[in-house]
Design a protein around this motif. Structure first.
Motif, short mmCIF file in Angstrom:
data_model
loop_
_atom_site.label_atom_id
_atom_site.label_comp_id
_atom_site.label_asym_id
_atom_site.label_seq_id
_atom_site.Cartn_x
_atom_site.Cartn_y
_atom_site.Cartn_z
N VAL A 28 0.85 -1.19 0.00
CA VAL A 28 0.00 0.00 0.00
C VAL A 28 0.89 1.24 0.00
N ILE A 29 0.32 2.32 -0.51
CA ILE A 29 0.99 3.61 -0.49
C ILE A 29 0.47 4.37 0.73
N LEU A 30 1.40 4.87 1.55
CA LEU A 30 1.01 5.65 2.73
C LEU A 30 1.40 7.11 2.53
N LEU A 51 11.68 11.61 5.52
CA LEU A 51 10.22 11.58 5.53
C LEU A 51 9.71 11.02 6.85
N LYS A 52 8.51 11.42 7.22
CA LYS A 52 7.80 10.81 8.34
C LYS A 52 6.46 10.35 7.81
N TYR A 53 6.07 9.14 8.23
CA TYR A 53 4.79 8.58 7.81
C TYR A 53 4.18 7.83 8.98
N LEU A 54 2.87 7.66 8.91
CA LEU A 54 2.12 7.01 9.99
C LEU A 54 1.91 5.54 9.67
N CYS A 59 0.88 -4.74 11.56
CA CYS A 59 0.91 -5.59 10.36
C CYS A 59 1.40 -4.82 9.13
N TYR A 60 1.82 -3.57 9.30
CA TYR A 60 2.40 -2.78 8.23
C TYR A 60 3.91 -2.77 8.42
N ALA A 61 4.65 -3.00 7.33
CA ALA A 61 6.11 -2.99 7.38
C ALA A 61 6.65 -2.14 6.23
N TYR A 62 7.64 -1.32 6.54
CA TYR A 62 8.25 -0.47 5.52
C TYR A 62 8.76 -1.33 4.36
N VAL A 79 5.90 3.33 0.62
CA VAL A 79 5.28 2.04 0.34
C VAL A 79 5.48 1.12 1.54
N ASN A 80 4.39 0.52 2.01
CA ASN A 80 4.45 -0.47 3.09
C ASN A 80 3.86 -1.78 2.60
N THR A 81 4.35 -2.87 3.15
CA THR A 81 3.78 -4.19 2.92
C THR A 81 2.83 -4.48 4.07
N VAL A 82 1.64 -4.96 3.75
CA VAL A 82 0.63 -5.26 4.75
C VAL A 82 0.45 -6.78 4.83
#
Length: 135
Positions: A28-30, A51-54, A59-62, A79-82
């Motif tokens: 997913v794109i955060l 960058l800072k992202y939430l 279960c979300y991994a960079y 981009v994170n992997t869920v």
């Protein structure tokens, strides 16, 4: 906006999906919450952009930084992997750091468009920062 739709569709089509009963893995794109960019670049030099992202749940991994260039513009998101399914996901709402390196080339300035999500109408919103290049 069109590029973001193409990106999201591409991630959907190319994302890994593990069909092991109840488990699923996808990207997913955060949105970028904050960006730290130098006030100016020196031509030919390399700079780190922070960058800072939430991260919403455990279960979300960079995975990576989404980066598209068009002329002197750069569109950026995280981009994170869920991991879904039999995982014990905990809400964390954790502000995390990411970064990437940028080399200033021949442009006189660079416009960074950090994706910050969509508004109520589905239009992409950006934090826009223009950085001049000096010799």
């Amino acid at each position: 906006m069109r590029k973001l739709v193409v990106l999201l569709f591409s991630l959907f089509v190319l994302s890994c999906s593990v069909d092991d009963g109840n488990e699923r893995i996808y990207n997913v794109i955060l949105p970028v919450e904050e960006a730290v960019v130098p006030t100016e670049f020196e031509r030919g030099e390399v700079y780190d952009i922070y960058l800072k992202y939430l991260r919403p749940t455990s279960c979300y991994a960079y995975n990576d930084v989404y980066y598209v260039r068009e002329g002197n513009e750069r569109m950026v998101a995280v981009v994170n992997t869920v991991f879904e399914g039999d995982y014990e996901c905990v809400d964390v709402n954790e502000l995390l750091d990411a970064s990437f390196s940028f080399k200033a080339g021949e442009e006189d300035s660079y416009v960074f468009k950090f994706w910050q999500g969509e508004d109520d109408n589905g239009d992409s919103q950006y934090l826009i920062i223009e950085v001049p290049v000096v010799d």
